[in-house]
Design an enzyme around this catalytic site. Structure first.
Site, PDB file in Angstrom:
ATOM      1  N   HIS A 151      -2.351  -1.484  -9.446  1.00 13.38           N
ATOM      2  CA  HIS A 151      -3.206  -1.540 -10.634  1.00 13.38           C
ATOM      3  C   HIS A 151      -3.894  -0.204 -10.919  1.00 13.38           C
ATOM      4  O   HIS A 151      -4.362   0.033 -12.027  1.00 13.38           O
ATOM      5  CB  HIS A 151      -4.236  -2.666 -10.515  1.00 13.38           C
ATOM      6  CG  HIS A 151      -5.372  -2.413  -9.584  1.00 13.38           C
ATOM      7  ND1 HIS A 151      -5.422  -2.937  -8.312  1.00 13.38           N
ATOM      8  CD2 HIS A 151      -6.515  -1.709  -9.728  1.00 13.38           C
ATOM      9  CE1 HIS A 151      -6.545  -2.570  -7.731  1.00 13.38           C
ATOM     10  NE2 HIS A 151      -7.228  -1.818  -8.566  1.00 13.38           N
ATOM     11  N   ASP A 181       0.488  -5.660  -5.382  1.00 18.66           N
ATOM     12  CA  ASP A 181      -0.460  -4.633  -5.822  1.00 18.66           C
ATOM     13  C   ASP A 181      -0.328  -3.361  -4.991  1.00 18.66           C
ATOM     14  O   ASP A 181      -1.320  -2.722  -4.643  1.00 18.66           O
ATOM     15  CB  ASP A 181      -1.896  -5.157  -5.774  1.00 18.66           C
ATOM     16  CG  ASP A 181      -2.857  -4.287  -6.577  1.00 18.66           C
ATOM     17  OD1 ASP A 181      -2.390  -3.607  -7.504  1.00 18.66           O
ATOM     18  OD2 ASP A 181      -4.060  -4.276  -6.263  1.00 18.66           O
ATOM     19  N   SER A 254     -10.347   1.388  -4.877  1.00 19.47           N
ATOM     20  CA  SER A 254      -9.020   0.769  -4.847  1.00 19.47           C
ATOM     21  C   SER A 254      -7.950   1.762  -4.453  1.00 19.47           C
ATOM     22  O   SER A 254      -7.891   2.881  -4.974  1.00 19.47           O
ATOM     23  CB  SER A 254      -8.674   0.182  -6.214  1.00 19.47           C
ATOM     24  OG  SER A 254      -9.072  -1.149  -6.313  1.00 19.47           O
TER      25      SER A 254
END
Length: 506
Positions: A151, A181, A254
Site C-alpha cells: 500500500h 500487502d 508502514s
C-alpha cells in the site's frame, strides 16, 4: 487511495483500522487483502545478526520492598547497526481533477444563471494533479533489493528511496502483492547494508521488539515495545496471521522493519487500530516468513502465486463443540466446500472440523488460512479432521488461488411461459445448515429478483415446496414452475415461521 490513517470501525467506540504508512494519493494509502500456507519460508540472512543487546539492570530495590530480577534491554546496538539498512520511501502519483467547471446546483437556483455565464462553453476539463506519499522500507540484499508494504507504493508513478547516509535513488517496483500487502523495490546500488531475517514463528508473547521507520516523515525513528499476541487475524479476507505489538507505530512507519532483541527482522509494520489515525497501542506486522516467500517469488518471476484449499470456514464455539462432541471449542469448522477444489478432491465435507494441518494444531478458525499463508500451489498438506466423533486423516494437494471456481448449483429458475422468470437463485442446504436449522430438506434462496422479489421473497429464505410439492433440487423447482402458466405458490421457511407466498410468472 485513501488518506493516511484511513480507518474502519471495529468497536462501539468506532475504533478504526488504518494502514499506517502513506501511499500515493495525497499522502494516502490503499487498502489490503490476503491468502494460504503450511511450510515456513526460509530466507537466508544476508549479514550476521547483531550482537544481543546488553541488559540494563533494574535500579536497586528500595529497603523493605521485594527484590526484582527484571532487566530491560538496551537497543542502542541494534538501532546503530540495523538502522543503516532502513530507508525512507517517497512516492509520487497523479489524480484527475476538474478545472473551470461549474458548481453543481439545481437549474432553479437563483445563482444558477450567474455561475453559468462564467462557465467554459467547452465544458469542464480534467487535468492531472500530482499527489505525494511516504513510507518506510528495509534493504535485504546488498545489491539494492528492498522490502516494504504494497500500500506504500500503490498507484505510484515515481518512487524515490533515501538511504540512512542521505543518498537518494530512483527505485523500480519489481512487484507487489495486495493480498499480503508486501512489495519489493530495487535500486541501482551495490555494497549496501542489510538486515538479517529472523523467524517470526519463534516469537513469544511478551518478547521485546522494536520498530525503525519514518513516522510522519521523521526519518530513522526508533520505537520499542512488546509482542502483544501472535497469529492475530484481522478479517478483511486476509489470510495473514499478524504479529500484534504495543510498539508505537504511526503513519509513515508502514513498510519498516519490526526487529527482535537479536537484531533480526521478524515482521513488516503494516497496520494500526486507531481512533485518530495515530498510535493507540495496537500495531500489526506481517510475519517475515510470509514476506520472505512473497519476496522470493517476485524476485524470481515478477509475480506471486497463492495456494488455495477451497473451503469456507466458521469459528468453533462452545455450542458447536457440544454439538460435535469435541472436548474443547477448537478447530476450523468447514461450512462449505467449493466444487472441484482441492478440499473436495481430498474428501473434505461440510461439518468437518479441521484440527491439525501438517501436525500444526488449529485453535481458532483463522489459524487454518494463516497456516496455509506461505504454501505454494501444488504443495501437499495432511489434514486431521474431526468427523463423526473421531479423527480422520485427509491428504490434499493445494490448488492455485487464481484458478476460477467450478460453477455450483446456484441457478436461476425460468418458467416455460415465454421465458418469464421466477427470479430465484437457489442452492441445496448444506448438512451443517440442516443441523442448525432443523430443516430436513429444501433450497436456500441466495438471491431474489424480478417476480419473486416483488412478491416478497428474500435472500436467506428457505424454499420448501412449490405448489405443494416438496423440492430438494433446482431441477425439481424448474419442472414445477415450467408446468405453471400464471403463478406459483412458494412455501417459505423464514426464521421460525413458514409462509406461502404467491408469485406471478405469466
Amino acid at each position: 487511495m485513501q488518506n493516511e490513517g484511513a480507518v474502519t470501525a471495529i468497536t462501539a467506540k468506532r475504533l478504526t483500522l488504518a494502514l499506517c504508512a502513506a501511499g500515493v494519493i495525497g499522502g494516502a494509502v490503499g487498502a489490503i487483502a490476503v491468502n494460504h500456507n503450511n511450510a515456513t519460508a526460509q530466507a537466508p540472512a544476508t549479514v550476521a545478526a547483531a550482537p544481543a543487546p546488553a541488559p540494563v539492570q533494574a535500579p536497586p530495590a528500595v529497603a523493605g520492598a521485594p527484590a526484582s530480577t527484571v532487566s530491560l534491554p538496551d537497543f542502542t546496538t541494534i538501532a546503530k547497526q540495523n538502522g543503516k539498512a532502513v530507508v525512507n520511501i517517497r512516492v509520487m502519483g497523479t489524480t484527475k481533477t476538474s478545472s473551470r467547471g461549474m458548481p453543481q446546483m439545481n437549474p432553479g437556483d437563483p445563482f444558477y444563471e450567474f455561475f453559468r455565464q462564467f462557465q467554459d462553453p467547452r465544458g469542464g476539463s480534467q487535468r492531472d494533479a500530482p499527489v505525494f506519499g511516504a513510507g518506510s522500507g528495509f534493504i535485504v540484499s546488498p545489491d539494492g533489493v528492498i522490502l516494504t508494504n504494497a500500500h506504500v507504493v500503490q498507484g505510484a508513478s515515481e518512487v524515490t528511496v533515501k538511504l540512512a547516509d542521505r543518498r537518494e535513488f530512483r527505485a523500480k517496483v519489481l512487484g507487489s502483492d495486495p493480498r499480503t500487502d508486501v512489495a519489493v523495490l530495487k535500486i541501482d546500488a551495490k555494497g549496501l547494508p542489510t538486515v538479517p531475517l529472523g523467524n517470526a514463528r519463534a516469537l513469544q508473547t511478551g518478547e521485546w521488539v522494536l520498530a525503525i521507520g519514518s513516522p510522519f516523515g521523521l526519518e530513522s525513528t526508533v520505537t520499542a515495545g512488546v509482542v502483544s499476541a501472535t497469529g492475530r487475524s484481522l478479517g478483511n479476507d486476509s489470510q495473514v496471521q499478524f504479529i500484534q505489538t504495543d510498539v508505537a507505530v504511526n503513519p509513515g512507519n508502514s513498510g519498516g522493519p519490526l526487529l527482535n532483541t537479536r537484531g533480526e527482522v521478524v515482521g513488516i509494520n503494516s497496520q494500526i487500530y486507531s481512533q485518530t489515525g495515530g498510535y493507540q497501542g495496537l500495531s500489526f506486522a506481517i510475519p517475515i516468513d510470509v514476506a520472505a516467500r512473497i519476496k522470493d517469488q517476485i524476485v524470481a518471476t515478477g509475480k506471486v502465486q497463492h495456494a488455495k484449499l477451497g473451503v469456507s470456514i466458521q469459528e468453533v464455539d462452545q455450542s458447536f463443540a457440544d454439538s460435535f462432541n469435541l472436548a474443547s471449542p477448537e478447530g476450523a469448522l468447514v461450512a462449505n466446500v467449493e466444487r472441484g477444489s482441492a478440499a473436495e478432491k481430498a474428501g473434505l465435507k461440510s461439518g468437518d472440523v479441521v484440527r491439525k494441518v501438517n501436525g500444526q494444531t488449529i485453535i481458532a478458525s483463522a489459524d487454518l488460512p494463516g497456516t496455509l499463508a506461505v504454501a505454494k500451489p501444488g504443495d501437499k498438506v495432511a489434514l486431521d479432521v474431526w468427523r463423526d466423533g473421531k479423527i480422520v486423516r485427509l491428504n490434499a494437494t493445494l490448488a492455485n488461488a487464481d484458478d476460477k471456481a467450478a460453477p455450483d448449483e446456484r441457478e436461476e429458475v425460468a418458467a416455460a411461459d415465454k421465458g418469464a422468470k421466477l427470479g430465484l437463485a437457489l442452492r441445496p442446504l448444506e448438512p451443517i445448515e440442516r443441523r442448525q436449522s432443523g430443516i430436513a430438506s429444501g433450497l436456500v434462496i441466495e438471491d431474489a429478483r424480478g417476480a419473486a422479489a416483488i412478491a416478497g421473497v428474500a435472500p436467506g429464505d428457505v424454499l420448501l415446496s412449490v405448489n405443494g410439492k416438496p423440492v430438494n433440487s433446482v431441477d425439481q423447482v424448474r419442472d414445477v414452475v415450467g408446468k405453471s402458466s400464471k403463478s406459483v405458490a412458494l412455501l417459505i421457511q423464514r426464521g421460525n415461521e413458514r409462509i406461502f407466498i404467491p408469485v406471478r410468472i405469466g
